[in-house]
Write a protein that holds these residues in place. Sequence first.
Motif, PDB file in Angstrom:
ATOM      1  N   SER A 117      23.300 -18.429 -16.891  1.00 29.15           N
ATOM      2  CA  SER A 117      22.542 -19.478 -17.568  1.00 29.15           C
ATOM      3  C   SER A 117      23.461 -20.436 -18.306  1.00 29.15           C
ATOM      4  O   SER A 117      23.242 -21.656 -18.306  1.00 29.15           O
ATOM      5  CB  SER A 117      21.542 -18.844 -18.538  1.00 29.15           C
ATOM      6  OG  SER A 117      20.764 -19.834 -19.178  1.00 29.15           O
ATOM      7  N   LEU A 118      24.496 -19.895 -18.942  1.00 28.47           N
ATOM      8  CA  LEU A 118      25.484 -20.756 -19.604  1.00 28.47           C
ATOM      9  C   LEU A 118      26.133 -21.707 -18.603  1.00 28.47           C
ATOM     10  O   LEU A 118      26.290 -22.907 -18.855  1.00 28.47           O
ATOM     11  CB  LEU A 118      26.561 -19.906 -20.287  1.00 28.47           C
ATOM     12  CG  LEU A 118      26.152 -19.116 -21.531  1.00 28.47           C
ATOM     13  CD1 LEU A 118      27.306 -18.215 -21.972  1.00 28.47           C
ATOM     14  CD2 LEU A 118      25.746 -20.055 -22.663  1.00 28.47           C
ATOM     15  N   PHE A 119      26.501 -21.166 -17.447  1.00 28.57           N
ATOM     16  CA  PHE A 119      27.141 -21.984 -16.415  1.00 28.57           C
ATOM     17  C   PHE A 119      26.196 -23.064 -15.893  1.00 28.57           C
ATOM     18  O   PHE A 119      26.583 -24.233 -15.753  1.00 28.57           O
ATOM     19  CB  PHE A 119      27.585 -21.092 -15.256  1.00 28.57           C
ATOM     20  CG  PHE A 119      28.079 -21.842 -14.055  1.00 28.57           C
ATOM     21  CD1 PHE A 119      29.330 -22.447 -14.067  1.00 28.57           C
ATOM     22  CD2 PHE A 119      27.295 -21.955 -12.920  1.00 28.57           C
ATOM     23  CE1 PHE A 119      29.786 -23.153 -12.966  1.00 28.57           C
ATOM     24  CE2 PHE A 119      27.741 -22.656 -11.808  1.00 28.57           C
ATOM     25  CZ  PHE A 119      28.988 -23.260 -11.823  1.00 28.57           C
ATOM     26  N   VAL A 120      24.946 -22.684 -15.630  1.00 33.60           N
ATOM     27  CA  VAL A 120      23.973 -23.631 -15.084  1.00 33.60           C
ATOM     28  C   VAL A 120      23.708 -24.763 -16.072  1.00 33.60           C
ATOM     29  O   VAL A 120      23.673 -25.950 -15.697  1.00 33.60           O
ATOM     30  CB  VAL A 120      22.662 -22.903 -14.724  1.00 33.60           C
ATOM     31  CG1 VAL A 120      21.547 -23.903 -14.440  1.00 33.60           C
ATOM     32  CG2 VAL A 120      22.878 -21.990 -13.521  1.00 33.60           C
ATOM     33  N   ASN A 121      23.522 -24.425 -17.349  1.00 33.22           N
ATOM     34  CA  ASN A 121      23.244 -25.453 -18.343  1.00 33.22           C
ATOM     35  C   ASN A 121      24.464 -26.330 -18.612  1.00 33.22           C
ATOM     36  O   ASN A 121      24.333 -27.529 -18.881  1.00 33.22           O
ATOM     37  CB  ASN A 121      22.770 -24.799 -19.646  1.00 33.22           C
ATOM     38  CG  ASN A 121      21.312 -24.394 -19.596  1.00 33.22           C
ATOM     39  OD1 ASN A 121      20.426 -25.220 -19.776  1.00 33.22           O
ATOM     40  ND2 ASN A 121      21.057 -23.122 -19.340  1.00 33.22           N
ATOM     41  N   TRP A 122      25.646 -25.736 -18.538  1.00 33.36           N
ATOM     42  CA  TRP A 122      26.866 -26.533 -18.673  1.00 33.36           C
ATOM     43  C   TRP A 122      27.003 -27.508 -17.511  1.00 33.36           C
ATOM     44  O   TRP A 122      27.355 -28.676 -17.703  1.00 33.36           O
ATOM     45  CB  TRP A 122      28.071 -25.609 -18.736  1.00 33.36           C
ATOM     46  CG  TRP A 122      29.386 -26.342 -18.721  1.00 33.36           C
ATOM     47  CD1 TRP A 122      29.934 -27.074 -19.732  1.00 33.36           C
ATOM     48  CD2 TRP A 122      30.300 -26.424 -17.618  1.00 33.36           C
ATOM     49  NE1 TRP A 122      31.141 -27.608 -19.335  1.00 33.36           N
ATOM     50  CE2 TRP A 122      31.395 -27.219 -18.042  1.00 33.36           C
ATOM     51  CE3 TRP A 122      30.309 -25.884 -16.335  1.00 33.36           C
ATOM     52  CZ2 TRP A 122      32.469 -27.492 -17.215  1.00 33.36           C
ATOM     53  CZ3 TRP A 122      31.385 -26.160 -15.512  1.00 33.36           C
ATOM     54  CH2 TRP A 122      32.447 -26.956 -15.943  1.00 33.36           C
ATOM     55  N   GLN A 123      26.693 -27.040 -16.306  1.00 30.26           N
ATOM     56  CA  GLN A 123      26.735 -27.905 -15.127  1.00 30.26           C
ATOM     57  C   GLN A 123      25.711 -29.031 -15.221  1.00 30.26           C
ATOM     58  O   GLN A 123      25.920 -30.123 -14.677  1.00 30.26           O
ATOM     59  CB  GLN A 123      26.465 -27.085 -13.865  1.00 30.26           C
ATOM     60  CG  GLN A 123      27.625 -26.235 -13.390  1.00 30.26           C
ATOM     61  CD  GLN A 123      28.735 -27.085 -12.801  1.00 30.26           C
ATOM     62  OE1 GLN A 123      29.753 -27.339 -13.437  1.00 30.26           O
ATOM     63  NE2 GLN A 123      28.563 -27.535 -11.585  1.00 30.26           N
ATOM     64  N   SER A 172      20.135 -20.690 -23.026  1.00 34.72           N
ATOM     65  CA  SER A 172      20.503 -19.414 -22.419  1.00 34.72           C
ATOM     66  C   SER A 172      19.924 -18.236 -23.200  1.00 34.72           C
ATOM     67  O   SER A 172      19.422 -17.269 -22.620  1.00 34.72           O
ATOM     68  CB  SER A 172      22.033 -19.297 -22.328  1.00 34.72           C
ATOM     69  OG  SER A 172      22.569 -20.335 -21.527  1.00 34.72           O
ATOM     70  N   ILE A 173      19.998 -18.326 -24.522  1.00 27.64           N
ATOM     71  CA  ILE A 173      19.400 -17.284 -25.356  1.00 27.64           C
ATOM     72  C   ILE A 173      17.899 -17.206 -25.120  1.00 27.64           C
ATOM     73  O   ILE A 173      17.317 -16.121 -25.007  1.00 27.64           O
ATOM     74  CB  ILE A 173      19.699 -17.547 -26.845  1.00 27.64           C
ATOM     75  CG1 ILE A 173      21.196 -17.367 -27.126  1.00 27.64           C
ATOM     76  CG2 ILE A 173      18.876 -16.611 -27.738  1.00 27.64           C
ATOM     77  CD1 ILE A 173      21.598 -17.742 -28.540  1.00 27.64           C
ATOM     78  N   ALA A 174      17.255 -18.371 -25.017  1.00 30.74           N
ATOM     79  CA  ALA A 174      15.805 -18.411 -24.802  1.00 30.74           C
ATOM     80  C   ALA A 174      15.428 -17.791 -23.459  1.00 30.74           C
ATOM     81  O   ALA A 174      14.412 -17.094 -23.353  1.00 30.74           O
ATOM     82  CB  ALA A 174      15.308 -19.856 -24.872  1.00 30.74           C
ATOM     83  N   ASN A 175      16.228 -18.024 -22.432  1.00 26.79           N
ATOM     84  CA  ASN A 175      15.946 -17.444 -21.119  1.00 26.79           C
ATOM     85  C   ASN A 175      15.986 -15.918 -21.169  1.00 26.79           C
ATOM     86  O   ASN A 175      15.077 -15.243 -20.670  1.00 26.79           O
ATOM     87  CB  ASN A 175      16.961 -17.957 -20.091  1.00 26.79           C
ATOM     88  CG  ASN A 175      16.629 -19.336 -19.573  1.00 26.79           C
ATOM     89  OD1 ASN A 175      15.462 -19.677 -19.388  1.00 26.79           O
ATOM     90  ND2 ASN A 175      17.641 -20.141 -19.347  1.00 26.79           N
ATOM     91  N   ILE A 176      17.036 -15.367 -21.760  1.00 25.47           N
ATOM     92  CA  ILE A 176      17.175 -13.917 -21.837  1.00 25.47           C
ATOM     93  C   ILE A 176      16.114 -13.325 -22.771  1.00 25.47           C
ATOM     94  O   ILE A 176      15.543 -12.259 -22.488  1.00 25.47           O
ATOM     95  CB  ILE A 176      18.579 -13.529 -22.311  1.00 25.47           C
ATOM     96  CG1 ILE A 176      19.635 -14.108 -21.359  1.00 25.47           C
ATOM     97  CG2 ILE A 176      18.718 -12.018 -22.398  1.00 25.47           C
ATOM     98  CD1 ILE A 176      19.438 -13.736 -19.903  1.00 25.47           C
ATOM     99  N   PHE A 177      15.844 -14.011 -23.869  1.00 25.84           N
ATOM    100  CA  PHE A 177      14.811 -13.555 -24.807  1.00 25.84           C
ATOM    101  C   PHE A 177      13.454 -13.453 -24.116  1.00 25.84           C
ATOM    102  O   PHE A 177      12.699 -12.498 -24.333  1.00 25.84           O
ATOM    103  CB  PHE A 177      14.729 -14.511 -25.995  1.00 25.84           C
ATOM    104  CG  PHE A 177      13.573 -14.242 -26.908  1.00 25.84           C
ATOM    105  CD1 PHE A 177      13.650 -13.253 -27.876  1.00 25.84           C
ATOM    106  CD2 PHE A 177      12.402 -14.979 -26.799  1.00 25.84           C
ATOM    107  CE1 PHE A 177      12.574 -13.003 -28.722  1.00 25.84           C
ATOM    108  CE2 PHE A 177      11.325 -14.738 -27.639  1.00 25.84           C
ATOM    109  CZ  PHE A 177      11.416 -13.745 -28.608  1.00 25.84           C
ATOM    110  N   GLU A 178      13.143 -14.443 -23.295  1.00 26.52           N
ATOM    111  CA  GLU A 178      11.855 -14.457 -22.587  1.00 26.52           C
ATOM    112  C   GLU A 178      11.687 -13.228 -21.698  1.00 26.52           C
ATOM    113  O   GLU A 178      10.645 -12.565 -21.725  1.00 26.52           O
ATOM    114  CB  GLU A 178      11.746 -15.728 -21.745  1.00 26.52           C
ATOM    115  CG  GLU A 178      10.473 -15.837 -20.922  1.00 26.52           C
ATOM    116  CD  GLU A 178      10.450 -17.103 -20.106  1.00 26.52           C
ATOM    117  OE1 GLU A 178      10.313 -17.015 -18.872  1.00 26.52           O
ATOM    118  OE2 GLU A 178      10.579 -18.197 -20.708  1.00 26.52           O
ATOM    119  N   VAL A 179      12.707 -12.932 -20.921  1.00 32.02           N
ATOM    120  CA  VAL A 179      12.635 -11.784 -20.007  1.00 32.02           C
ATOM    121  C   VAL A 179      12.580 -10.470 -20.789  1.00 32.02           C
ATOM    122  O   VAL A 179      11.779  -9.587 -20.478  1.00 32.02           O
ATOM    123  CB  VAL A 179      13.835 -11.789 -19.041  1.00 32.02           C
ATOM    124  CG1 VAL A 179      13.810 -10.553 -18.149  1.00 32.02           C
ATOM    125  CG2 VAL A 179      13.825 -13.064 -18.184  1.00 32.02           C
TER     126      VAL A 179
END
Length: 203
Positions: free
Chosen positions: A51-57, A69-76
């Motif tokens: 997620s860090l890589f995707v958002n950086w890209q 990225s934190i929000a994505n992992i928190f959601e799951v």
Amino acid sequence: YALNGLVVIDASKHFDGLAAIWSANAILLCAIHGQKRQVAVASYLAAFAASLFVNWQAGNSALVTLFFSIANIFEVAMALYLLKKFIGTDADHFDARNLQRFVGIMVFATAMSATLSTAVLSDSQFKAWQSWFLSDLLGMLFVVPSLMILRQSIRPRQASDNGHNLLAEFALISCLSAVVAGGVFMQNTMPVLFLISIPLLIA
């Protein structure tokens, strides 16, 4: 996870930056569901890095990249915790008894992650919150049932299960997905972006 995110974000750039469906979190949830703690932790760390890589890209700032990225992992993690607490790991999530709980859990988890992700945005917070919530929720309602029902079809089902029950479960999930899809489509100029998740899901 990274491939799914890159494709969705790249496609969304052509349509006001809004993703009609975010299925990466749903795929991660299904991959971790029922796994041992060590496997889950490793999967969370790998997905967080992806997620860090995707958002950086995507060109986001360091702060936005971190919070997204934190929000994505928190959601799951939140969704899996609530599923285990209120439904159980081995239960059929989509029968009449558990379907309402499943949908409520997904609504709550995606709403919380949308709130967390938009906390660092200064402009268009409501539009960003709405896009995150609806696209993630549609992913959860479309992808999670598809993968879990596929998993259940491979495993032996209980003798009390029959084709009519499975058909009813699929119909209920489809109706709920259609309602959420309607909300997504109304906030996108070109709502067909959700179709890109289908070949990725099949792959």
